[in-house]
Design an enzyme around this catalytic site. Sequence first.
Site, short mmCIF file in Angstrom:
data_model
loop_
_atom_site.label_atom_id
_atom_site.label_comp_id
_atom_site.label_asym_id
_atom_site.label_seq_id
_atom_site.Cartn_x
_atom_site.Cartn_y
_atom_site.Cartn_z
CG HIS A 1 -1.40 -1.30 1.34
ND1 HIS A 1 -2.97 -1.58 1.03
CD2 HIS A 1 -1.47 -2.73 2.64
CE1 HIS A 1 -3.20 -2.68 0.58
NE2 HIS A 1 -2.33 -3.57 2.44
CB SER B 1 13.66 22.15 -15.63
OG SER B 1 12.69 23.41 -15.46
CE LYS C 1 11.96 19.16 -11.47
NZ LYS C 1 10.86 19.78 -11.61
CD GLU D 1 9.32 12.22 -15.60
OE1 GLU D 1 8.24 12.59 -14.87
OE2 GLU D 1 9.50 13.03 -16.25
#
Length: 469
Positions: A165, A286, A292, A299
């Site tokens: 979970h 970024s 970043k 992804e």
Amino acid sequence: MSQQQASDGLSKTWSQRFETALHPAIAQFNASIGFDIELIEYDITGSQAHAKMLAKTGIISPEEGEQLVQGLEQIRQEYQAGQFNPGIDAEDVHFAVERRLTELVGDVGKKLHTARSRNDQVGTDTRLYLRDQIQQIRQGVRGFQTVLLDLATQNVKTLIPGYTHLQRAQPVSLAHHLLAYFEMMDRDWQRLGEIYERVNRSPLGSGALAGTTFPIDRHYTAQLLEFSSVYENSLDGVSDRDFAIEFLCAASLIMVHLSRLSEEVILWASQEFSFVTLKDSCATGSSIMPQKKNPDVPELVRGKTGRVFGHLQALLVLMKGLPLAYNKDLQEDKEALFDAVKTTKVCLEAMTILLREGLEFKTARLQEAVAEDFSNATDVADYLAAKGVPFREAYNLVGKVVKTSLAANKLLKDLTLDQWKELHPAFEEDIYAAIAPEQVVSARNSFGGTGFDQIHRALESAKQRLASS
Ligand code: ARG
């Protein structure tokens, strides 16, 4: 004669039944050459087998057979040299090759299509293509498994929180975690092998739908093309796409597995988890936020997964309402199949690189992570249960300790022996060793568990499977 200029007989592509040419927009709409050129080498190989069979059975002369085979080989060379680029007027790869053949070898080229239809031809080409691709993807899967195994071997003693979970559950060896993916990929490898058997069946000689009046030898062409069997029924032969759907299922499952691992890497790379650092070679920045470092690779893999699922869905829907036998709808199978193949291959490759050289596990942070929670609570209950306390009773007792410890902002390891004994007289000094993360992991020595003995067995088994294929 130029390639673009059609030779007579094939100039309108179809028979003299047609009076006028296709509307240009419809010609464009109808054409598949823009994508089925991907099949060209398989088309050539299939046609060479067909030509040899025509000669062997006496349907054409041996000399004619030889001319056809040679002419087809020349087209292969032209294509490989980048000199064969048929346009829309060729309609599809099958017509393009036949037309060029006739330009190259003259009228004998027009004999190639004897006892054959584009329907059994395209089915043959697609199977030859997929057969190759399945082998390449299986190799890609093996490559990825090799990296998983290497990484697991290096990280037997690296512990990582295990979750259910997405809540801390019990610590596990990082090797155990990685080997879970090894097993998933092993099933993918097996599954592709099983599907291969059903892809590897020849529809050639089914004709348009009903077979042919010529004394062809389907077993001979199958043998030349190294198919392991032939379709029993010509209607089925030209209209079956089960084999492609099965492949798309297998590709979808590969993507599911890659996508789950991607999701984990993305979480692990977040500041909240901080379990891994992405190396510069596999991360991007970024355009606006200088601090970043983004996990674009996992992804994109996660994102591309949906494409492959979509292709599976597309083919299922494509097939569900088709009456026997061939319908032009079937031309729509190719882009889905080609894209699924390419996507699966490129994602396997990217994930292999990411795991091989793009990730660094932060071992100090992981060590901290497994020591700073209550993921050893089950072990306290197991400790008591081993001393004869009924497990449910022990479980309730430990629940109480967790509650009071949480309130006091303490961990189980912070309890004094007196406090333990107060809880239950069965506790002894060895409770501390029993709840240390390394012991917690090591103790789960049931078959398939995370215990180190089990990991060593699992690594060995994985190694053997890789070596024997
Ligand atoms: N380009 C077609 C396809 O991809 C080839 C078969 C065409 N057959 C036909 N009867 N129109 O399916």
